[in-house]
Write a protein that holds these residues in place. Sequence first.
Motif, mmCIF file in Angstrom:
data_model
loop_
_atom_site.group_PDB
_atom_site.id
_atom_site.type_symbol
_atom_site.label_atom_id
_atom_site.label_comp_id
_atom_site.label_asym_id
_atom_site.label_seq_id
_atom_site.Cartn_x
_atom_site.Cartn_y
_atom_site.Cartn_z
ATOM 1 N N TYR A 108 5.111 1.963 12.863
ATOM 2 C CA TYR A 108 4.345 0.788 12.827
ATOM 3 C C TYR A 108 2.679 1.644 14.141
ATOM 4 C CZ TYR A 108 5.060 -0.926 9.097
ATOM 5 O OH TYR A 108 5.547 -1.583 7.155
ATOM 6 N N VAL B 253 1.064 3.732 9.181
ATOM 7 C CA VAL B 253 2.324 3.541 8.891
ATOM 8 C C VAL B 253 3.275 4.984 8.286
ATOM 9 C CG1 VAL B 253 2.283 2.792 6.363
ATOM 10 C CG2 VAL B 253 4.034 2.072 7.152
ATOM 11 N N GLY C 106 2.810 -2.664 3.932
ATOM 12 C CA GLY C 106 1.382 -2.317 4.534
ATOM 13 C C GLY C 106 0.421 -2.023 3.185
#
Length: 194
Positions: free
Chosen positions: A41, A51, A110
């Motif tokens: 990340y 990501v 995410g």
Amino acid sequence: LYLEVDQDYTELTTGKGGDGNIQYCTISTVDESPIVRDLLYVGTDDGNVWVTKDGGKAWEKLNDKIPGNPGSWVTRVIASGHQPGTAYVTFSGYRADDFKAYVYKTTDYGQTWTSIAGGLPNKAVNVIREDVVNPNLLFVGVDFGLYVSIDGGKTWAEMKNNMPTQPVHDLLIHPREHDLIVGTHGRGIFIADI
């Protein structure tokens, strides 16, 4: 700023620097998952969150998946040491006179994010850390304080004891002793037995 992978480049910042000390279009935080190979990340000082699941060959921008994303300085992005898809991100709007607490959590790499800032005061958040033993034990360092959650970010309480009222800029859980190490701005380092 560009990240080179196999001679291909992905620009991770907006590339539009601000005036003065507002933003420099730089990567401000990087974290590699301790449990998933090639999962990284990245956060930038101009508000981007990224990501990659393949060590940087392909990047996915996550900005639009974060509800209420302030688009400001990403102070930390941390991959969980307990669950593969879990990560945390914090933003600071301090440089734009926005003192709200911005703390988010994802459990699906995410794709969706939930704010876990409820109960935190209006103070810029500088860092978040997940405990190495208990995934529900979280710590955040803010401008002028340190806060703890024992329920995964649903509620927060200030950790005072003999801590000075100073900005907390870094947190680390000692890997062997499991103590919380707190780095402050101007008042040194503090260690708490958690």
